[in-house]
Design an enzyme around this catalytic site. Sequence first.
Site, short mmCIF file in Angstrom:
data_model
loop_
_atom_site.label_atom_id
_atom_site.label_comp_id
_atom_site.label_asym_id
_atom_site.label_seq_id
_atom_site.Cartn_x
_atom_site.Cartn_y
_atom_site.Cartn_z
N ASP A 87 4.44 68.38 -47.00
CA ASP A 87 4.94 69.05 -48.45
C ASP A 87 6.37 69.37 -48.41
OD1 ASP A 87 3.44 71.54 -47.98
OD2 ASP A 87 5.57 71.58 -47.81
N GLU A 107 1.42 63.62 -39.82
CA GLU A 107 0.81 64.25 -41.34
C GLU A 107 -0.03 62.76 -41.31
OE1 GLU A 107 0.50 66.05 -44.08
OE2 GLU A 107 -0.74 64.49 -44.21
N ASP A 138 -3.58 61.27 -37.64
CA ASP A 138 -4.57 62.01 -36.95
C ASP A 138 -3.34 63.26 -36.02
OD1 ASP A 138 -7.95 62.92 -36.79
OD2 ASP A 138 -6.07 64.26 -36.42
N ASP A 156 0.88 73.10 -39.95
CA ASP A 156 0.88 73.29 -41.30
C ASP A 156 -0.45 72.36 -41.80
OD1 ASP A 156 3.81 73.34 -43.99
OD2 ASP A 156 1.37 74.36 -43.90
N PRO A 163 -9.71 66.75 -43.58
CA PRO A 163 -9.21 66.34 -42.50
C PRO A 163 -8.36 67.23 -41.64
CG PRO A 163 -7.83 66.22 -44.83
CD PRO A 163 -9.79 66.38 -44.36
N1 SAM Z 1 0.90 75.79 -46.71
C1 SAM Z 1 -0.52 75.02 -47.08
C2 SAM Z 1 -2.03 75.63 -46.36
O1 SAM Z 1 -1.33 76.89 -45.23
O2 SAM Z 1 -2.77 75.63 -46.98
C3 SAM Z 1 -0.23 73.37 -45.57
C4 SAM Z 1 0.03 72.53 -46.45
S1 SAM Z 1 0.50 70.88 -45.50
C5 SAM Z 1 0.41 70.30 -47.29
C6 SAM Z 1 -0.67 70.55 -45.64
C7 SAM Z 1 -1.33 69.20 -44.52
O3 SAM Z 1 -2.10 69.06 -43.92
C8 SAM Z 1 -1.84 67.89 -45.83
O4 SAM Z 1 -0.97 66.83 -45.78
C9 SAM Z 1 -2.66 67.34 -45.34
O5 SAM Z 1 -2.88 65.89 -45.08
C10 SAM Z 1 -2.71 67.79 -43.40
N2 SAM Z 1 -3.41 67.25 -42.57
C11 SAM Z 1 -4.58 67.70 -42.76
N3 SAM Z 1 -5.23 67.22 -41.37
C12 SAM Z 1 -4.61 66.83 -40.52
C13 SAM Z 1 -4.80 65.86 -39.61
N4 SAM Z 1 -5.50 65.72 -39.13
N5 SAM Z 1 -3.15 65.14 -38.97
C14 SAM Z 1 -1.89 65.37 -39.86
N6 SAM Z 1 -2.20 65.78 -41.18
C15 SAM Z 1 -3.54 66.91 -41.45
#
Ligand code: SAM
Length: 290
Positions: A87, A107, A138, A156, A163
């Site tokens: 985000d 991301e 990933d 974050d 995922p």
């Molecule tokens: N602040 C939020 C929270 O505490 O839940 C998180 C916000 S941010 C949008 C979370 C991001 O982590 C998402 O865009 C998601 O696609 C990403 N994400 C999840 N698993 C991941 C992985 N294994 N590697 C990289 N990004 C990942």
Amino acid sequence: MKELWFSEYHSPNVRFDFRIKRELYSGESEYQHIHIFDSYEFGRVLVLDGCVMVTERDEFIYHEMLVHVPMSVHPDVKRVLVIGAGDGGTLKQLCRYPDIEAIDLVEIDGDVIDVCREFLPHLASSFDDPRVAIHITDGLRFVRHCQDAYDLILVDSTDPFGPGEGLFTREFFGNCYHALEADGILVNQHESPYYRSDAREVRKAHANTREIFEIQRLYQAHIPTYPSGHWLFGFMSKHYHPLDDFEAQRFLNRELVCDYYNPELHRGAFALPSYVQRLLNEDDDDESEV
Ligand code: SAM
């Protein structure tokens, strides 16, 4: 006019509802369902697979606490790895530090970045900072190939299912350890200690970081739109202690205007409630009431 409400279950028996003006985006990416709503109370809201990720109204709390706590402890952060954070809120806070030379943002879902650029432009405003390199992959895999590369790693991520599940494992934390410089710091979003299923995830994640880092402390913030509002962050460090090596003047000299973080709160955030301290010391199979 028909009222529109968004609902999220914070536990099987607790639901969090808020009224929305309209849905701005809805789409299925390769990894998750992405929603953007415009709400009366919280402004625009990013929702992934039915869970509130970020709102315009309270995002400052989470992103200030994720970034300014470690940045006020480590005296010389030059290279940062950010995992998740699609985000843009974490990046926005980091880019306020001119001494940072390079930021790798990893991301897994490029759609999240694209959607936030379009519908949350004030938050997703730093992806084009020349210090930022975006990797759509990933984070679990990316960090396997890093050695002594970063002063700070910020995770974050979404919650420990889907995922995000791999980002709470012993393998991931161990690889982050090797990816950090000898005095590096890792901070992650460490879930909530309040509802039973969330508390189990906190205990599991905490157990997975034990014996990896020389220093390991949790700190907390109040985030209204997250389950129970009581949210934890994990501070894991190879050298610097989050309180003993914290110098308020280092933060004050930067003259950063923050709406949540301040030096007094930095110290207070590490004073955890007794039930949380007990939770962290329980064995994983202990199903005692939390
Ligand atoms: N602040 C939020 C929270 O505490 O839940 C998180 C916000 S941010 C949008 C979370 C991001 O982590 C998402 O865009 C998601 O696609 C990403 N994400 C999840 N698993 C991941 C992985 N294994 N590697 C990289 N990004 C990942």
